[in-house]
Write an enzyme that holds these catalytic residues in place. Structure first.
Site, short mmCIF file in Angstrom:
data_model
loop_
_atom_site.label_atom_id
_atom_site.label_comp_id
_atom_site.label_asym_id
_atom_site.label_seq_id
_atom_site.Cartn_x
_atom_site.Cartn_y
_atom_site.Cartn_z
N GLU A 161 12.72 2.86 13.45
CA GLU A 161 12.37 3.80 12.37
C GLU A 161 12.88 5.19 12.74
O GLU A 161 12.85 5.57 13.91
CB GLU A 161 10.83 3.82 12.26
CG GLU A 161 10.26 4.86 11.31
CD GLU A 161 8.74 5.01 11.46
OE1 GLU A 161 8.21 4.91 12.59
OE2 GLU A 161 8.10 5.25 10.43
N GLU A 206 3.06 12.06 8.25
CA GLU A 206 3.90 11.29 7.31
C GLU A 206 3.43 11.46 5.87
O GLU A 206 4.24 11.48 4.95
CB GLU A 206 3.91 9.81 7.68
CG GLU A 206 4.75 9.51 8.89
CD GLU A 206 5.08 8.03 8.99
OE1 GLU A 206 5.70 7.48 8.07
OE2 GLU A 206 4.70 7.43 10.01
N ASN A 208 10.74 7.76 3.81
CA ASN A 208 10.99 7.19 5.14
C ASN A 208 11.68 5.85 4.85
O ASN A 208 11.04 4.90 4.40
CB ASN A 208 9.64 7.02 5.87
CG ASN A 208 9.84 6.58 7.31
OD1 ASN A 208 10.87 6.07 7.67
ND2 ASN A 208 8.79 6.76 8.11
N CYS A 228 7.50 0.31 10.43
CA CYS A 228 6.39 0.69 11.29
C CYS A 228 5.00 0.27 10.78
O CYS A 228 4.66 -0.89 10.83
CB CYS A 228 6.44 2.18 11.59
SG CYS A 228 5.45 2.57 13.06
N LYS A 230 9.54 3.12 2.95
CA LYS A 230 8.23 2.79 3.54
C LYS A 230 7.08 2.97 2.55
O LYS A 230 6.93 4.05 1.95
CB LYS A 230 8.02 3.67 4.78
CG LYS A 230 6.77 3.37 5.59
CD LYS A 230 6.79 4.21 6.87
CE LYS A 230 5.64 3.97 7.79
NZ LYS A 230 5.77 4.76 9.05
N ASN A 254 7.97 3.66 15.36
CA ASN A 254 7.69 4.75 16.32
C ASN A 254 6.19 4.69 16.53
O ASN A 254 5.43 5.24 15.74
CB ASN A 254 8.01 6.12 15.71
CG ASN A 254 9.46 6.50 15.80
OD1 ASN A 254 9.90 7.04 16.80
ND2 ASN A 254 10.20 6.21 14.73
N1 CDV Z 1 5.26 5.57 12.47
C1 CDV Z 1 4.15 4.85 12.24
O1 CDV Z 1 3.98 4.30 11.17
N2 CDV Z 1 3.25 4.79 13.24
C2 CDV Z 1 1.98 4.12 13.12
C3 CDV Z 1 0.96 4.84 14.00
C4 CDV Z 1 0.47 6.07 13.36
C5 CDV Z 1 -0.22 3.99 14.33
C6 CDV Z 1 2.06 2.66 13.50
O2 CDV Z 1 1.51 1.84 12.76
O3 CDV Z 1 2.61 2.32 14.54
#
Ligand code: CDV
Length: 311
Positions: free
Chosen positions: A47, A146, A110, A172, A127, A197
């Site tokens: 990501e 975010e 995103n 993510c 996203k 991430n």
């Molecule tokens: N970049 C993300 O979406 N990170 C989230 C964190 C905030 C928990 C994740 O689900 O990994």
């Protein structure tokens, strides 16, 4: 006949704030070249792979935020990656911050794209499950803004005919939600690509910190098995601007088993030969949706002793 896709999970070590897009893209090209040498058809990057994970900071100025966004794809700095993809005959998934004009508005998402072995974009995803918060929360060790910097994705969860199969994407936090996999599962997805991430430390729930790898693997292994799909999960690892990232990049078979995994927290490629026909063993038996799903029951409101217990 089997349908083999050799995939490389291209984990990245940290991207420093001062690291230029040009330098980051050069690291991505090195990983793509490694993939080519090992026979990869497709390489999956994390990501927001082109920059540091900027939502960890509160910026007063929108110009400072917009400096992390791409206004076109390929952009000036990513063009060499597309050229390398075409030259090597290796496709890729890339996560990045997208700034676009749509419906007369400037919009920020995103985003991830799927690029085929000829260097052409064949799919885009924005996203949906944005984690974190929209206002500055100074009590946190680091921010997760975010919800301030991005809009919720407006493309749903599309799947694409590519690499000889049906490919979907998520980003993510999407991977923690069963709906992500199921919406694509209902479209017959055979391989789901997910960049992330994920910090080791979760400020609102630090009691989860030592479970960060377990939860990462749990959700993706369940999503793979319950939908009879390959899942390729790729993170950033190591200490990025003072925040430890989990790495923990894996390739998961439709059985739910991890078949390849990164073992460091740096730039590393984990490779797996994925037989897309393995998905059929699950899609035609335990998870034969047409035969065994009961959608009418999922919308029933069940009342017991006056309490609504499920919707
Ligand atoms: N970049 C993300 O979406 N990170 C989230 C964190 C905030 C928990 C994740 O689900 O990994």
């Amino acid at each position: 006949m089997t349908r083999m896709v050799t995939v490389g999970a291209a984990q990245m070590g940290p991207n420093a704030l001062v690291e230029s897009r040009k330098a980051v893209v050069q690291r991505l090209i090195v990983l793509l070249e490694q993939g080519a040498r090992h026979g990869c058809d497709l390489v999956v990057f994390p990501e927001l792979a082109l920059t540091t994970f900027f939502p960890r900071w509160y910026f007063e100025s929108q110009d400072d935020v917009d400096a992390f966004f791409e206004r076109s794809m390929p952009s000036l700095h990513t063009r060499p990656l597309f050229e390398a993809s075409k030259k090597l005959g290796v496709g890729f998934y890339l996560g990045y911050a997208e700034l676009t004009e749509e419906d007369g508005h400037t919009r920020r998402f995103n985003t991830s794209i799927l690029v085929d072995a000829s260097g052409q974009i064949v799919g885009k995803y924005r996203k949906v499950h944005l984690p974190g918060h929209a206002e500055h929360e100074p009590w946190r060790q680091f921010q997760h803004l975010e919800k301030r910097y991005f809009e919720t994705g407006n493309l749903g969860f599309p799947v694409f005919r590519a690499f000889g199969g049906i490919v979907g994407m998520a980003i993510c936090n999407d991977r923690r939600w069963p709906e992500t996999y199921r919406v694509m599962g209902l479209q017959g997805v055979e391989m789901i690509l997910i960049g992330y991430n994920t910090p080791v430390h979760n400020p609102p729930a630090p009691e989860h910190d030592n479970l960060s790898h377990f939860h990462n693997e749990l959700v993706m292994q369940a999503g793979a098995y319950q939908n009879g799909s390959w899942v390729v999960g790729v993170g950033k690892g190591g200490c990025e601007e003072g925040v430890d990232q989990i790495g923990n990049s894996v390739v998961i078979a439709p059985s739910g088993e991890i078949v390849s995994a990164c073992t460091t927290l740096g730039d590393e490629l984990a490779i797996a030969r994925c037989d897309l026909d393995l998905t059929q063993s699950y899609k035609s038996s335990v998870f034969n949706f047409a035969k065994h799903r009961e959608p009418a029951s999922y919308t029933l409101i069940v009342e017991r002793k006056g309490a609504v217990i499920s919707v």
